[in-house]
Design an enzyme around this catalytic site. Structure first.
Site, PDB file in Angstrom:
ATOM      1  N   ASP A   1       0.919  -1.368   0.080  1.00 35.68           N
ATOM      2  CA  ASP A   1       0.022  -0.145   0.064  1.00 35.68           C
ATOM      3  C   ASP A   1       0.913   1.191  -0.216  1.00 35.68           C
ATOM      4  O   ASP A   1       1.838   1.320   0.878  1.00 35.68           O
ATOM      5  CB  ASP A   1      -0.859   0.098   1.140  1.00 35.68           C
ATOM      6  CG  ASP A   1      -2.008   1.091   1.338  1.00 35.68           C
ATOM      7  OD1 ASP A   1      -2.986   0.994   0.597  1.00 35.68           O
ATOM      8  OD2 ASP A   1      -1.542   2.294   1.601  1.00 35.68           O
TER       9      ASP A   1
ATOM     10  N   GLU B   1      -4.900   2.330  -4.359  1.00 35.36           N
ATOM     11  CA  GLU B   1      -3.288   2.481  -4.168  1.00 35.36           C
ATOM     12  C   GLU B   1      -2.688   1.187  -3.487  1.00 35.36           C
ATOM     13  O   GLU B   1      -1.398   1.102  -3.019  1.00 35.36           O
ATOM     14  CB  GLU B   1      -2.783   3.629  -3.403  1.00 35.36           C
ATOM     15  CG  GLU B   1      -3.137   3.424  -1.626  1.00 35.36           C
ATOM     16  CD  GLU B   1      -4.546   4.195  -1.387  1.00 35.36           C
ATOM     17  OE1 GLU B   1      -4.610   4.410  -0.221  1.00 35.36           O
ATOM     18  OE2 GLU B   1      -5.387   4.011  -2.333  1.00 35.36           O
TER      19      GLU B   1
END
Length: 357
Positions: A231, A274
Site C-alpha cells: 500500500d 493504491e
C-alpha cells in the site's frame, strides 16, 4: 529458444514422412496445446501456435507435468512477454463467462476426439499387423485363397480406419469453426475484464484467479508460494496536494518498479486504489521478506518525475505485508493475512515490512 528444446520440431522441419509412433507423439502435443490455448483464451494464430508448440513439445519430450501457472511462467521466461494482454469491458462479465464455458467445453471435446483418433489408429494398426504376421508365418504353405482372404481383411481394416478418421476429422473441423465464431464474439463484445488500464498490471479479478490456481497447486503438489500486499503511504495527501494526475504517475511508476525487478513468473496485480498484491510462486517466506525489503528500499529511493522542471520530483514510500500459503488456505484467508500484516506496518510507522504467518 531459451531454456527449452524441441527435437520433434526439428524432425517436422525436415518434412520427412512420420512413423506411426511419431504421429502419436504429434497428436499428444497438439492435444495438450490446443486444450491449454482454448482454456486460457489464447488465439491459436500461427505466431502463438508455434511458440506454444515449442513449450508443449518440450514438456512432452521431457515428461514434465507442470501446473498452468508454471507453464505460463515458463512462457514469460522464454519470450519475455505477457502470454495474453486483453483489455476488456467489465460490464459484460456474464456474457464472458458463458463464452468461456463454451470454449472450455470445445477444448474438452477436441481432447476426447484426438484421443479417440489415436486409439482408432492403434486398434486398426494392431489388426493390420496381426493379419500381416499371420500371412508371413504361413508364407511357405499358404494357398492363393488364403492370401486373398488376408488381403481382404487388411483392406477392410484400412477402409474402416479411413471412414472413422474422416468422421473424426469432420468433427474437429466443426469444433474449429465454432471456436472461430466464439473468438469473434469475444473480440467484438470485449467481454472479460482482466487488466488494470492505468498500470498495465492484472486487476483484482484476474489476480484472485491466479491466486486460486496457486492454492490448488499447493494442495495437489505441495508447491509453495508467498504473497506480498503493498500500500502506497500517504496516497490521499499526494492526490490532495498534487492532484490525481500526479497520483496516477506515482501508481504507474510503482507498477514499473515491480515489473522490472520481479521475476517473469511473478503475478502482480493492482487490487485497489493504491494497493498492489504480488504472488511469488515457489518462494518461501524468508526469501519473500527479502524481496519485499528490496522493493521497499527501491521505492523510497526513487525520484518520481512529476513535471518538466528539474525540481519537479517526488519521493514516496510504501508499506508491505508478507505471508506464505499454508494448509487449508482460501483466497480470502491468505489475502486477509497479508492485508493484516500490511496494516500493522501502516500503524507502526509506515515504510516497513511486516509478516503474518
Amino acid at each position: 529458444m531459451g531454456k527449452i528444446t524441441c527435437k520433434f520440431y526439428e524432425k517436422l522441419s525436415n518434412k520427412k514422412r512420420l512413423s506411426h509412433d511419431e504421429i502419436k507423439i504429434l497428436m499428444n502435443i497438439v492435444r495438450k496445446e490446443l486444450s491449454f490455448l482454448i482454456k486460457h483464451n489464447i488465439p491459436p494464430v500461427p505466431n502463438n501456435y508455434e511458440k506454444w508448440f515449442y513449450i508443449f513439445c518440450s514438456l512432452v519430450e521431457e515428461k514434465k507435468d507442470l501446473s498452468d501457472l508454471e507453464i505460463i511462467g515458463l512462457y514469460k521466461e522464454i519470450y519475455e512477454e505477457d502470454y495474453q494482454i486483453v483489455d476488456m469491458d467489465s460490464n459484460k462479465e456474464k456474457e464472458a463467462e458463458k463464452v468461456s464455458v463454451r470454449l472450455r467445453d470445445i477444448a474438452d471435446k477436441i481432447d476426447l476426439t484426438l484421443k479417440e483418433l489415436v486409439q482408432n489408429i492403434d486398434s486398426h494398426q494392431a489388426n493390420i499387423d496381426s493379419h500381416a504376421t499371420s500371412l508371413a508365418e504361413k508364407s511357405n504353405e499358404i494357398q492363393i485363397s488364403d492370401i486373398s482372404d488376408t488381403v481382404h481383411l487388411i483392406l477392410d481394416e484400412l477402409k474402416e480406419l479411413k471412414s472413422q478418421n474422416e468422421f473424426l476429422k469432420n468433427q474437429i473441423k466443426r469444433y474449429h469453426s465454432e471456436i472461430h465464431q466464439l473468438r469473434q464474439e469475444l473480440s467484438h463484445a470485449k467481454t472479460e475484464a482482466s487488466m488494470d488500464f492505468l498500470t498495465g498490471l492484472v486487476n483484482r479479478r484476474r489476480f484472485e484467479r491466479a491466486l486460486e490456481d496457486a492454492i490448488k497447486d499447493f494442495t495437489k503438489r505441495d508447491y509453495p508460494f508467498s504473497l506480498i500486499y503493498v500500500d502506497v503511504d500517504n496516497f490521499k495527501e499526494i492526490n490532495d496536494n498534487y492532484g490525481h494526475n500526479v497520483g496516477d504517475i506515482v501508481l504507474k511508476e510503482i507498477a514499473t518498479i515491480f515489473k522490472f525487478y520481479l521475476r517473469a513468473n511473478t503475478v502482480i496485480g493492482r487490487i485497489g486504489g493504491e494497493e498492489f498484491a504480488i504472488l511469488l510462486p515457489g518462494v518461501e517466506i524468508e526469501d519473500a521478506v527479502k524481496i519485499a525489503e528490496r522493493l521497499r528500499n527501491i521505492i523510497q529511493n526513487r525520484e518520481i518525475r512529476i513535471g518538466s522542471e528539474k525540481e519537479d520530483v517526488l519521493r514516496v514510500t510504501a508499506s508491505f505485508g508478507v505471508t506464505q500459503v499454508k494448509k487449508g488456505d482460501t483466497v480470502n484467508s491468505i489475502l486477509h493475512r497479508a492485508d493484516t500484516a500490511m496494516y500493522r506496518a501502516k500503524r507502526t510507522g509506515k515504510n516497513k515490512v511486516e509478516v503474518e504467518l
